[in-house]
Scaffold this motif. Sequence first.
Motif, PDB file in Angstrom:
ATOM      1  N   VAL A  11      -5.653   3.089   1.219  1.00 14.07           N
ATOM      2  CA  VAL A  11      -5.317   1.921   0.411  1.00 14.07           C
ATOM      3  C   VAL A  11      -6.477   0.926   0.479  1.00 14.07           C
ATOM      4  O   VAL A  11      -6.990   0.633   1.563  1.00 14.07           O
ATOM      5  N   ASP A  49      -5.399  -4.133  -2.519  1.00 16.02           N
ATOM      6  CA  ASP A  49      -4.011  -3.684  -2.630  1.00 16.02           C
ATOM      7  C   ASP A  49      -3.237  -3.865  -1.335  1.00 16.02           C
ATOM      8  O   ASP A  49      -2.119  -3.342  -1.211  1.00 16.02           O
ATOM      9  N   THR A  68       0.877  -2.220  -1.441  1.00 14.74           N
ATOM     10  CA  THR A  68       0.501  -0.948  -0.829  1.00 14.74           C
ATOM     11  C   THR A  68       1.374   0.186  -1.341  1.00 14.74           C
ATOM     12  O   THR A  68       0.875   1.281  -1.646  1.00 14.74           O
ATOM     13  N   THR A 107       0.730  -4.403   5.375  1.00 17.01           N
ATOM     14  CA  THR A 107       0.278  -3.119   4.834  1.00 17.01           C
ATOM     15  C   THR A 107       0.730  -1.987   5.742  1.00 17.01           C
ATOM     16  O   THR A 107       1.209  -0.938   5.267  1.00 17.01           O
TER      17      THR A 107
END
Length: 275
Positions: free
Chosen positions: A78, A82, A88, A122
């Motif tokens: 990722v 993002d 994510t 994330t």
Amino acid sequence: MTSTMPTITLNNGVRVPQLGFGVFQVPDDETATAVGRALEAGYRSIDTAAAYRNEKGVGDAIAASGLPREELFVTTKVWNDDQGYDATLAAFDASVRQLRLDYVDLYLIHWPVPARDRYLDTWRALERLLAEERVRAIGVSNFRPAHLRRVIEESGTVPAVNQIELHPRLQQSELRAVHAEHGIATEAWSPLAQGGVLTAPAVTRLAERYGRTPAQIVLRWHLQLGNIVIPKSVTPERIRENIDILGFTLGEQDLAEIAALDDGTRIGPDPDTFG
């Protein structure tokens, strides 16, 4: 994977071929050909990332190969823009669409980007993907010890892998010791320092002694150090040469000569400030 390719068992029991094929800086329209050649040569682990903009080429090569999905180990990452929980999850959906896969074997946070402080959110998205069996293992890339400890302490989940810049001129001893302490596998990107270590006298002497290329010497050093390694090439001969490193073993003195090359030279960005 080839029958003789050594594997590393990750901390959740998933096995990854110790030698894989990277596609950083390979244009998407060249990626399918390069990955196809790698698969023909015996590679079964392919490392890409959303930021490389060549996931589609990787997916095209996998589809064209006809190889059973379970024989392949596919990694993607990722990107910094993002990061965050929902972003994510959306980025992962976009990656698997490009790859044309139902799942990926290893999903990584590409950089910690501490200035944005989103890597914990994330990471929680990666934990969800793991729980949903959309990924087989989760990890990070370019994380320093402080970043790793924060993830472990605040989530309770230990990354399976930390993919870092690692080559004879940047051997990352302190970080590798942290990995060993927590059961995190070390994966080396830029394992040849973009070719910068191939003319080092210690490497060329060993290449002559063993009748191997300098790249084969350095990649063999990585394997014996216990690293997962993902060299990149688009040259057919080098693709084949880079996987042909299982038929010899470097001695302790050889390893010491290469260890002496460590001078802290970093080719890529500083993980504490990048992004």
